[in-house]
Design a protein around this motif. Structure first.
Motif, PDB file in Angstrom:
ATOM      1  N   THR A 166       0.827  -1.207   0.000  1.00  0.00           N
ATOM      2  CA  THR A 166       0.000   0.000   0.000  1.00  0.00           C
ATOM      3  C   THR A 166       0.863   1.259   0.000  1.00  0.00           C
ATOM      4  OG1 THR A 166      -1.709  -1.202   1.213  1.00  0.00           O
ATOM      5  CG2 THR A 166      -1.856   1.196   1.214  1.00  0.00           C
ATOM      6  N   ILE A 167       1.932   1.258   0.768  1.00  0.00           N
ATOM      7  CA  ILE A 167       2.811   2.430   0.810  1.00  0.00           C
ATOM      8  C   ILE A 167       3.492   2.649  -0.535  1.00  0.00           C
ATOM      9  CG2 ILE A 167       4.970   3.283   1.823  1.00  0.00           C
ATOM     10  CD1 ILE A 167       3.999   2.257   4.498  1.00  0.00           C
ATOM     11  N   SER A 168       3.754   1.575  -1.273  1.00  0.00           N
ATOM     12  CA  SER A 168       4.376   1.749  -2.585  1.00  0.00           C
ATOM     13  C   SER A 168       3.446   2.451  -3.569  1.00  0.00           C
ATOM     14  CB  SER A 168       4.814   0.398  -3.143  1.00  0.00           C
ATOM     15  OG  SER A 168       3.692  -0.366  -3.515  1.00  0.00           O
ATOM     16  N   ASN A 169       2.157   2.500  -3.274  1.00  0.00           N
ATOM     17  CA  ASN A 169       1.199   3.189  -4.137  1.00  0.00           C
ATOM     18  C   ASN A 169       0.787   4.554  -3.580  1.00  0.00           C
ATOM     19  OD1 ASN A 169       0.848   1.291  -6.249  1.00  0.00           O
ATOM     20  ND2 ASN A 169      -0.293   0.007  -4.816  1.00  0.00           N
ATOM     21  N   MET A 170       1.574   5.118  -2.676  1.00  0.00           N
ATOM     22  CA  MET A 170       1.217   6.404  -2.086  1.00  0.00           C
ATOM     23  C   MET A 170       1.293   7.550  -3.096  1.00  0.00           C
ATOM     24  SD  MET A 170       0.037   5.966   0.769  1.00  0.00           S
ATOM     25  CE  MET A 170       0.092   7.278   1.947  1.00  0.00           C
ATOM     26  N   PHE A 171       2.068   7.399  -4.164  1.00  0.00           N
ATOM     27  CA  PHE A 171       2.113   8.455  -5.176  1.00  0.00           C
ATOM     28  C   PHE A 171       0.785   8.584  -5.898  1.00  0.00           C
ATOM     29  CE2 PHE A 171       3.564   4.668  -7.353  1.00  0.00           C
ATOM     30  CZ  PHE A 171       2.896   4.720  -8.555  1.00  0.00           C
ATOM     31  N   ALA A 172      -0.121   7.644  -5.653  1.00  0.00           N
ATOM     32  CA  ALA A 172      -1.461   7.747  -6.231  1.00  0.00           C
ATOM     33  C   ALA A 172      -2.231   8.912  -5.616  1.00  0.00           C
ATOM     34  CB  ALA A 172      -2.231   6.453  -6.016  1.00  0.00           C
ATOM     35  N   LEU A 173      -1.745   9.447  -4.511  1.00  0.00           N
ATOM     36  CA  LEU A 173      -2.385  10.622  -3.930  1.00  0.00           C
ATOM     37  C   LEU A 173      -2.305  11.811  -4.878  1.00  0.00           C
ATOM     38  CD1 LEU A 173      -1.279  10.355  -0.206  1.00  0.00           C
ATOM     39  CD2 LEU A 173      -3.492   9.821  -1.195  1.00  0.00           C
ATOM     40  N   ILE A 174      -1.318  11.814  -5.773  1.00  0.00           N
ATOM     41  CA  ILE A 174      -1.245  12.851  -6.803  1.00  0.00           C
ATOM     42  C   ILE A 174      -2.486  12.772  -7.683  1.00  0.00           C
ATOM     43  CG2 ILE A 174       0.047  13.638  -8.823  1.00  0.00           C
ATOM     44  CD1 ILE A 174       2.566  12.552  -7.435  1.00  0.00           C
ATOM     45  N   GLY A 175      -2.931  11.563  -7.984  1.00  0.00           N
ATOM     46  CA  GLY A 175      -4.152  11.378  -8.758  1.00  0.00           C
ATOM     47  C   GLY A 175      -5.379  11.864  -8.014  1.00  0.00           C
ATOM     48  N   VAL A 176      -5.397  11.662  -6.700  1.00  0.00           N
ATOM     49  CA  VAL A 176      -6.520  12.153  -5.890  1.00  0.00           C
ATOM     50  C   VAL A 176      -6.546  13.680  -5.918  1.00  0.00           C
ATOM     51  CG1 VAL A 176      -7.477  12.238  -3.563  1.00  0.00           C
ATOM     52  CG2 VAL A 176      -6.543  10.096  -4.434  1.00  0.00           C
ATOM     53  N   VAL A 177      -5.372  14.290  -5.783  1.00  0.00           N
ATOM     54  CA  VAL A 177      -5.291  15.755  -5.849  1.00  0.00           C
ATOM     55  C   VAL A 177      -5.716  16.248  -7.233  1.00  0.00           C
ATOM     56  CG1 VAL A 177      -3.679  17.702  -5.771  1.00  0.00           C
ATOM     57  CG2 VAL A 177      -3.546  15.921  -4.039  1.00  0.00           C
ATOM     58  N   ALA A 178      -5.350  15.526  -8.285  1.00  0.00           N
ATOM     59  CA  ALA A 178      -5.765  15.892  -9.640  1.00  0.00           C
ATOM     60  C   ALA A 178      -7.281  15.785  -9.786  1.00  0.00           C
ATOM     61  CB  ALA A 178      -5.070  15.011 -10.670  1.00  0.00           C
ATOM     62  N   ALA A 179      -7.885  14.770  -9.177  1.00  0.00           N
ATOM     63  CA  ALA A 179      -9.348  14.624  -9.244  1.00  0.00           C
ATOM     64  C   ALA A 179     -10.031  15.777  -8.515  1.00  0.00           C
ATOM     65  CB  ALA A 179      -9.772  13.285  -8.648  1.00  0.00           C
ATOM     66  N   ILE A 180      -9.497  16.171  -7.369  1.00  0.00           N
ATOM     67  CA  ILE A 180     -10.058  17.304  -6.637  1.00  0.00           C
ATOM     68  C   ILE A 180      -9.898  18.582  -7.455  1.00  0.00           C
ATOM     69  CG2 ILE A 180      -9.789  18.728  -4.566  1.00  0.00           C
ATOM     70  CD1 ILE A 180      -9.024  16.103  -3.092  1.00  0.00           C
ATOM     71  N   GLY A 181      -8.725  18.759  -8.062  1.00  0.00           N
ATOM     72  CA  GLY A 181      -8.499  19.930  -8.908  1.00  0.00           C
ATOM     73  C   GLY A 181      -9.444  19.950 -10.097  1.00  0.00           C
ATOM     74  N   LEU A 182      -9.688  18.791 -10.684  1.00  0.00           N
ATOM     75  CA  LEU A 182     -10.616  18.696 -11.814  1.00  0.00           C
ATOM     76  C   LEU A 182     -12.033  19.072 -11.390  1.00  0.00           C
ATOM     77  CD1 LEU A 182     -10.406  17.914 -14.785  1.00  0.00           C
ATOM     78  CD2 LEU A 182     -11.017  15.598 -14.144  1.00  0.00           C
ATOM     79  N   TYR A 183     -12.410  18.675 -10.183  1.00  0.00           N
ATOM     80  CA  TYR A 183     -13.730  19.039  -9.659  1.00  0.00           C
ATOM     81  C   TYR A 183     -13.854  20.552  -9.506  1.00  0.00           C
ATOM     82  CZ  TYR A 183     -17.466  19.744  -6.290  1.00  0.00           C
ATOM     83  OH  TYR A 183     -18.584  20.196  -5.649  1.00  0.00           O
ATOM     84  N   PHE A 184     -12.835  21.194  -8.927  1.00  0.00           N
ATOM     85  CA  PHE A 184     -12.898  22.640  -8.730  1.00  0.00           C
ATOM     86  C   PHE A 184     -12.839  23.394 -10.062  1.00  0.00           C
ATOM     87  CE2 PHE A 184     -11.479  21.763  -4.286  1.00  0.00           C
ATOM     88  CZ  PHE A 184     -12.630  22.262  -3.687  1.00  0.00           C
ATOM     89  N   ILE A 185     -12.113  22.866 -11.025  1.00  0.00           N
ATOM     90  CA  ILE A 185     -12.085  23.489 -12.348  1.00  0.00           C
ATOM     91  C   ILE A 185     -13.457  23.383 -12.996  1.00  0.00           C
ATOM     92  CG2 ILE A 185     -11.152  23.213 -14.684  1.00  0.00           C
ATOM     93  CD1 ILE A 185      -8.459  22.500 -13.338  1.00  0.00           C
ATOM     94  N   TYR A 186     -14.106  22.242 -12.842  1.00  0.00           N
ATOM     95  CA  TYR A 186     -15.456  22.066 -13.385  1.00  0.00           C
ATOM     96  C   TYR A 186     -16.438  23.045 -12.745  1.00  0.00           C
ATOM     97  CZ  TYR A 186     -19.950  19.934 -14.416  1.00  0.00           C
ATOM     98  OH  TYR A 186     -21.242  19.726 -14.810  1.00  0.00           O
TER      99      TYR A 186
END
Length: 118
Positions: free
Chosen positions: A64-84
């Motif tokens: 699970t820790i090896s996939n922590m860089f996936a949080l960048i994707g979560v931040v991108a999803a949040i950013g996409l929501y605010f852009i929308y």
């Protein structure tokens, strides 16, 4: 120009989100498995069983820790929501700003703008 910049930011966020979609799924799966392992650890009565659940938990935690860089994707999803949300927001600025004044010309301009607007 603002809409074009929002479009570029949204496109970049979408690319980052799609690129990190797989690790995001594995991160969620790992967190869910850690929850299941913790529940089984608490149910276990034997020492050998608890040691086994701890070892399995450490293995799943390392994955699970090896996939922590996936949080960048979560931040991108949040950013996409605010852009929308920002894209859908309409600008409602008054044509003539209302000024509280006794000047007859200012009142005339405000009334004329209201008549032409409706």
């Amino acid at each position: 120009m603002k809409k074009f910049l929002l479009f570029l930011a949204g496109l970049a966020a979408l690319i980052v989100l799609v690129a990190n979609l797989g690790p995001m799924v594995f991160l969620g799966l790992g967190i869910w498995l850690l929850y299941i392992i913790f529940k089984q650890f608490m149910k276990s009565d034997s020492t050998i069983g608890k040691i086994g659940w701890v070892i399995l938990g450490l293995i799943v935690l390392s994955i699970t820790i090896s996939n922590m860089f996936a949080l960048i994707g979560v931040v991108a999803a949040i950013g996409l929501y605010f852009i929308y949300k920002s894209w859908k927001k309409e600008d409602h600025e008054p044509i003539v700003h209302e000024v509280q004044s006794d000047d007859p010309f200012t009142n005339f301009e405000r009334e004329w703008a209201e008549i032409n607007h409706h």
